[in-house]
Design a protein around this motif. Structure first.
Motif, PDB file in Angstrom:
ATOM      1  N   VAL A   1      -6.288 -11.047 -18.960  1.00  0.00           N
ATOM      2  CA  VAL A   1      -5.755 -10.519 -17.694  1.00  0.00           C
ATOM      3  C   VAL A   1      -5.121  -9.149 -17.912  1.00  0.00           C
ATOM      4  O   VAL A   1      -5.357  -8.203 -17.155  1.00  0.00           O
ATOM      5  N   ARG A   2      -4.313  -9.020 -18.965  1.00  0.00           N
ATOM      6  CA  ARG A   2      -3.642  -7.737 -19.224  1.00  0.00           C
ATOM      7  C   ARG A   2      -4.651  -6.624 -19.500  1.00  0.00           C
ATOM      8  O   ARG A   2      -4.499  -5.495 -19.032  1.00  0.00           O
ATOM      9  N   ASP A   3      -5.691  -6.936 -20.281  1.00  0.00           N
ATOM     10  CA  ASP A   3      -6.708  -5.925 -20.582  1.00  0.00           C
ATOM     11  C   ASP A   3      -7.432  -5.486 -19.316  1.00  0.00           C
ATOM     12  O   ASP A   3      -7.735  -4.299 -19.133  1.00  0.00           O
ATOM     13  N   ALA A   4      -7.722  -6.447 -18.425  1.00  0.00           N
ATOM     14  CA  ALA A   4      -8.405  -6.110 -17.175  1.00  0.00           C
ATOM     15  C   ALA A   4      -7.519  -5.244 -16.288  1.00  0.00           C
ATOM     16  O   ALA A   4      -7.972  -4.253 -15.708  1.00  0.00           O
ATOM     17  N   VAL A   5      -6.249  -5.612 -16.189  1.00  0.00           N
ATOM     18  CA  VAL A   5      -5.310  -4.847 -15.354  1.00  0.00           C
ATOM     19  C   VAL A   5      -5.150  -3.431 -15.880  1.00  0.00           C
ATOM     20  O   VAL A   5      -5.082  -2.462 -15.108  1.00  0.00           O
ATOM     21  N   SER A   6      -5.097  -3.292 -17.209  1.00  0.00           N
ATOM     22  CA  SER A   6      -4.871  -1.967 -17.791  1.00  0.00           C
ATOM     23  C   SER A   6      -6.004  -0.995 -17.464  1.00  0.00           C
ATOM     24  O   SER A   6      -5.792   0.216 -17.413  1.00  0.00           O
ATOM     25  N   THR A   7      -7.211  -1.524 -17.212  1.00  0.00           N
ATOM     26  CA  THR A   7      -8.347  -0.640 -16.941  1.00  0.00           C
ATOM     27  C   THR A   7      -8.325  -0.064 -15.527  1.00  0.00           C
ATOM     28  O   THR A   7      -9.041   0.899 -15.244  1.00  0.00           O
ATOM     29  N   ILE A   8      -7.524  -0.658 -14.636  1.00  0.00           N
ATOM     30  CA  ILE A   8      -7.527  -0.187 -13.244  1.00  0.00           C
ATOM     31  C   ILE A   8      -6.152   0.336 -12.805  1.00  0.00           C
ATOM     32  O   ILE A   8      -5.959   0.661 -11.638  1.00  0.00           O
ATOM     33  N   GLU A   9      -5.215   0.434 -13.742  1.00  0.00           N
ATOM     34  CA  GLU A   9      -3.858   0.873 -13.379  1.00  0.00           C
ATOM     35  C   GLU A   9      -3.853   2.281 -12.784  1.00  0.00           C
ATOM     36  O   GLU A   9      -3.115   2.557 -11.834  1.00  0.00           O
ATOM     37  N   VAL A  10      -4.666   3.168 -13.321  1.00  0.00           N
ATOM     38  CA  VAL A  10      -4.689   4.548 -12.824  1.00  0.00           C
ATOM     39  C   VAL A  10      -5.163   4.573 -11.377  1.00  0.00           C
ATOM     40  O   VAL A  10      -4.540   5.228 -10.519  1.00  0.00           O
ATOM     41  N   GLN A  11      -6.252   3.861 -11.074  1.00  0.00           N
ATOM     42  CA  GLN A  11      -6.759   3.841  -9.697  1.00  0.00           C
ATOM     43  C   GLN A  11      -5.743   3.243  -8.734  1.00  0.00           C
ATOM     44  O   GLN A  11      -5.566   3.729  -7.611  1.00  0.00           O
ATOM     45  N   ALA A  12      -5.070   2.173  -9.167  1.00  0.00           N
ATOM     46  CA  ALA A  12      -4.058   1.548  -8.308  1.00  0.00           C
ATOM     47  C   ALA A  12      -2.887   2.506  -8.061  1.00  0.00           C
ATOM     48  O   ALA A  12      -2.375   2.603  -6.939  1.00  0.00           O
ATOM     49  N   HIS A  13      -2.483   3.217  -9.112  1.00  0.00           N
ATOM     50  CA  HIS A  13      -1.367   4.164  -8.982  1.00  0.00           C
ATOM     51  C   HIS A  13      -1.730   5.298  -8.032  1.00  0.00           C
ATOM     52  O   HIS A  13      -0.892   5.740  -7.222  1.00  0.00           O
ATOM     53  N   GLU A  14      -2.958   5.781  -8.120  1.00  0.00           N
ATOM     54  CA  GLU A  14      -3.391   6.882  -7.261  1.00  0.00           C
ATOM     55  C   GLU A  14      -3.327   6.516  -5.778  1.00  0.00           C
ATOM     56  O   GLU A  14      -3.109   7.375  -4.925  1.00  0.00           O
ATOM     57  N   LYS A  15      -3.502   5.234  -5.453  1.00  0.00           N
ATOM     58  CA  LYS A  15      -3.452   4.785  -4.063  1.00  0.00           C
ATOM     59  C   LYS A  15      -2.115   4.124  -3.719  1.00  0.00           C
ATOM     60  O   LYS A  15      -1.957   3.569  -2.623  1.00  0.00           O
ATOM     61  N   ALA A  16      -1.165   4.186  -4.656  1.00  0.00           N
ATOM     62  CA  ALA A  16       0.171   3.603  -4.439  1.00  0.00           C
ATOM     63  C   ALA A  16       0.069   2.126  -4.052  1.00  0.00           C
ATOM     64  O   ALA A  16       0.786   1.641  -3.170  1.00  0.00           O
ATOM     65  N   ILE A  17      -0.813   1.416  -4.718  1.00  0.00           N
ATOM     66  CA  ILE A  17      -1.000  -0.013  -4.439  1.00  0.00           C
ATOM     67  C   ILE A  17      -0.061  -0.833  -5.317  1.00  0.00           C
ATOM     68  O   ILE A  17       0.000  -0.643  -6.530  1.00  0.00           O
ATOM     69  N   ALA A  18       0.681  -1.735  -4.694  1.00  0.00           N
ATOM     70  CA  ALA A  18       1.607  -2.608  -5.421  1.00  0.00           C
ATOM     71  C   ALA A  18       0.816  -3.724  -6.093  1.00  0.00           C
ATOM     72  O   ALA A  18      -0.047  -4.357  -5.469  1.00  0.00           O
ATOM     73  N   PHE A  19       1.130  -3.974  -7.361  1.00  0.00           N
ATOM     74  CA  PHE A  19       0.410  -4.963  -8.155  1.00  0.00           C
ATOM     75  C   PHE A  19       1.377  -6.042  -8.605  1.00  0.00           C
ATOM     76  O   PHE A  19       2.497  -5.765  -9.032  1.00  0.00           O
ATOM     77  N   SER A  20       0.967  -7.296  -8.546  1.00  0.00           N
ATOM     78  CA  SER A  20       1.803  -8.375  -9.059  1.00  0.00           C
ATOM     79  C   SER A  20       0.935  -9.457  -9.675  1.00  0.00           C
ATOM     80  O   SER A  20      -0.207  -9.678  -9.243  1.00  0.00           O
ATOM     81  N   VAL A  21       1.461 -10.095 -10.714  1.00  0.00           N
ATOM     82  CA  VAL A  21       0.766 -11.178 -11.399  1.00  0.00           C
ATOM     83  C   VAL A  21       1.718 -12.363 -11.518  1.00  0.00           C
ATOM     84  O   VAL A  21       2.867 -12.201 -11.943  1.00  0.00           O
TER      85      VAL A  21
ATOM     86  N   GLY B   1      -0.992   2.266  -0.266  1.00  0.00           N
ATOM     87  CA  GLY B   1       0.244   1.556   0.059  1.00  0.00           C
ATOM     88  C   GLY B   1       0.056   0.065   0.223  1.00  0.00           C
ATOM     89  O   GLY B   1       1.010  -0.649   0.577  1.00  0.00           O
ATOM     90  N   GLY B   2      -1.151  -0.434  -0.045  1.00  0.00           N
ATOM     91  CA  GLY B   2      -1.426  -1.862   0.094  1.00  0.00           C
ATOM     92  C   GLY B   2      -0.925  -2.656  -1.098  1.00  0.00           C
ATOM     93  O   GLY B   2      -0.162  -2.164  -1.937  1.00  0.00           O
ATOM     94  N   ALA B   3      -1.359  -3.908  -1.164  1.00  0.00           N
ATOM     95  CA  ALA B   3      -0.881  -4.791  -2.233  1.00  0.00           C
ATOM     96  C   ALA B   3      -2.013  -5.682  -2.733  1.00  0.00           C
ATOM     97  O   ALA B   3      -2.873  -6.108  -1.962  1.00  0.00           O
ATOM     98  N   ILE B   4      -1.974  -5.946  -4.037  1.00  0.00           N
ATOM     99  CA  ILE B   4      -2.934  -6.849  -4.673  1.00  0.00           C
ATOM    100  C   ILE B   4      -2.157  -7.821  -5.550  1.00  0.00           C
ATOM    101  O   ILE B   4      -1.250  -7.414  -6.285  1.00  0.00           O
ATOM    102  N   GLN B   5      -2.517  -9.099  -5.466  1.00  0.00           N
ATOM    103  CA  GLN B   5      -1.835 -10.116  -6.272  1.00  0.00           C
ATOM    104  C   GLN B   5      -2.839 -10.939  -7.058  1.00  0.00           C
ATOM    105  O   GLN B   5      -3.886 -11.328  -6.539  1.00  0.00           O
ATOM    106  N   ILE B   6      -2.494 -11.174  -8.328  1.00  0.00           N
ATOM    107  CA  ILE B   6      -3.252 -12.104  -9.165  1.00  0.00           C
ATOM    108  C   ILE B   6      -2.387 -13.345  -9.344  1.00  0.00           C
ATOM    109  O   ILE B   6      -1.219 -13.246  -9.729  1.00  0.00           O
ATOM    110  N   ARG B   7      -2.971 -14.497  -9.068  1.00  0.00           N
ATOM    111  CA  ARG B   7      -2.213 -15.748  -9.169  1.00  0.00           C
ATOM    112  C   ARG B   7      -3.008 -16.738 -10.008  1.00  0.00           C
ATOM    113  O   ARG B   7      -4.179 -16.992  -9.746  1.00  0.00           O
ATOM    114  N   LEU B   8      -2.356 -17.287 -11.047  1.00  0.00           N
ATOM    115  CA  LEU B   8      -2.990 -18.217 -11.970  1.00  0.00           C
ATOM    116  C   LEU B   8      -2.405 -19.614 -11.768  1.00  0.00           C
ATOM    117  O   LEU B   8      -1.180 -19.783 -11.797  1.00  0.00           O
ATOM    118  N   VAL B   9      -3.261 -20.605 -11.564  1.00  0.00           N
ATOM    119  CA  VAL B   9      -2.809 -21.979 -11.336  1.00  0.00           C
ATOM    120  C   VAL B   9      -3.654 -22.937 -12.161  1.00  0.00           C
ATOM    121  O   VAL B   9      -4.889 -22.896 -12.099  1.00  0.00           O
TER     122      VAL B   9
END
Length: 264
Positions: free
Chosen positions: A121-141, A177-185
Motif C-alpha cells: 500500500v505504501r509503495d503504491a501511494v508513494s507513486t501518486i503522491e505528486v499528482q495528488a498534491h498537485e490537485k490538493a487532494i486529501a489522502f487517508s488510509v 480539493g477532493g478526497a480519496i480514502q483507502i480502507r482495509l478490512v
C-alpha cells in the motif's frame, strides 16, 4: 415405400443437409474468428515491444540533457520537462498494451510470495503522491498502520500495479480539493481494500463495462487507452481475488473494492 413416406424421407434429408451446411459454416466462421484473434494478439504484442525501444532511447536522452547540461534556457528546460512527462505517458500506454496482449494470449502470470500488505500500500501511494498534491487532494488510509499486520500471498509488484492504477484513476476523476480514502478490512479469511473518491462517479449504465478492454471514460479523461482496469481485474483474478466497482451515479464518487485471500 408409399408416396407419403418418400416425401417425408426427402424432407428429412433436406433438413439434415441444411443442418450439415450450417454446421460447416459455423465451424469455418469460428476458425476465422480464432485466426483473427490470434493475429490481433500477435500484432499487439509485436508492435508494443517495437515501440518500447525508441521510447526508452528518447527518455534516456531527455534525462541526460536535464542532468548534464548546465544553465539551460528556461523555455528549453520547460520543453524537456514536458517531453519527459509525455514520454512517460506513452511508455505507460505501451506497458498497458503489452500486459493486455499477455492477458489476451493467457501469458500473464504472477510470482506470489508471502508479503505484508502495508508495504504494498505504501509503495503504491508513494507513486501518486505528486499528482495528488498537485490537485490538493486529501489522502487517508485506515487503519493507521496501512496494513502492516495483514499478510497476503501475492506478487508485490503486480498488486502494487493494481493499487496504483486504482489510485491514479481516482485522482484523475476527482476534482481539485477532493478526497480519496483507502480502507482495509479483514473478514473471514479475506482482506477487502476499498479505494473511495468523491469525484465524478460512474453512471449506472457504464458500471457493467468499466473493466472491459479499451473502455475509456471520456469525461475528464485526456490520457490512457482504457486498459488499466481491464488489466487490474485480470491481475486480481490471478491472485484468486475479485475487483468490483460501485457508484451512486454522476458526481457521487466511486468505490473500487479489491478482495484478496489472506495468507493463513
Amino acid at each position: 415405400m408409399s408416396r407419403r413416406s418418400q416425401t417425408r424421407v426427402a424432407a428429412y434429408t433436406a433438413l439434415l443437409q441444411t443442418l450439415v451446411n450450417t454446421t460447416d459454416r459455423q465451424r469455418e466462421t469460428i476458425e476465422e474468428l480464432n485466426r483473427v484473434s490470434r493475429t490481433r494478439d500477435l500484432f499487439l504484442a509485436t508492435v508494443s515491444h517495437e515501440m518500447r525501444t525508441p521510447l526508452s532511447a528518447l527518455s534516456m536522452r531527455v534525462e541526460v540533457l536535464l542532468k548534464t547540461v548546465k544553465d539551460l534556457p528556461k523555455p528549453v528546460e520547460s520543453a524537456l520537462l514536458a517531453m519527459r512527462v509525455h514520454v512517460r505517458q506513452e511508455a505507460g500506454m505501451i506497458d498497458d498494451l503489452i500486459d493486455a496482449a499477455r492477458t489476451l494470449t493467457g501469458q500473464m502470470s504472477v510470482n506470489r510470495t508471502r508479503a505484508s500488505l502495508g508495504g504494498i500500500v505504501r509503495d503504491a501511494v508513494s507513486t501518486i503522491e505528486v499528482q495528488a498534491h498537485e490537485k490538493a487532494i486529501a489522502f487517508s488510509v485506515a487503519p493507521s498502520d496501512q496494513g502492516d499486520s495483514i499478510v497476503v500471498y501475492a506478487d508485490t509488484h503486480r498488486l502494487q500495479q493494481v493499487l496504483w492504477n486504482l489510485l491514479l484513476n481516482a485522482i484523475k476523476f476527482t476534482p481539485p480539493g477532493g478526497a480519496i480514502q483507502i480502507r482495509l478490512v479483514q473478514s473471514n479469511g479475506h482482506v477487502e481494500i476499498d479505494v473511495t473518491d468523491n469525484g465524478q462517479g460512474i453512471a449506472a449504465r457504464d458500471l457493467a463495462h468499466v473493466f472491459g478492454a479499451f473502455t475509456l471514460q471520456r469525461e475528464g479523461n485526456t490520457t490512457g487507452l482504457g486498459l488499466g482496469l481491464y488489466i487490474a481485474r485480470r491481475i486480481v483474478e490471478l491472485h484468486d481475488g475479485t475487483l468490483t466497482a460501485a457508484s451512486a451515479g454522476k458526481n457521487q464518487g466511486t468505490t473500487f473494492t479489491l478482495r484478496l485471500p489472506l495468507f493463513l
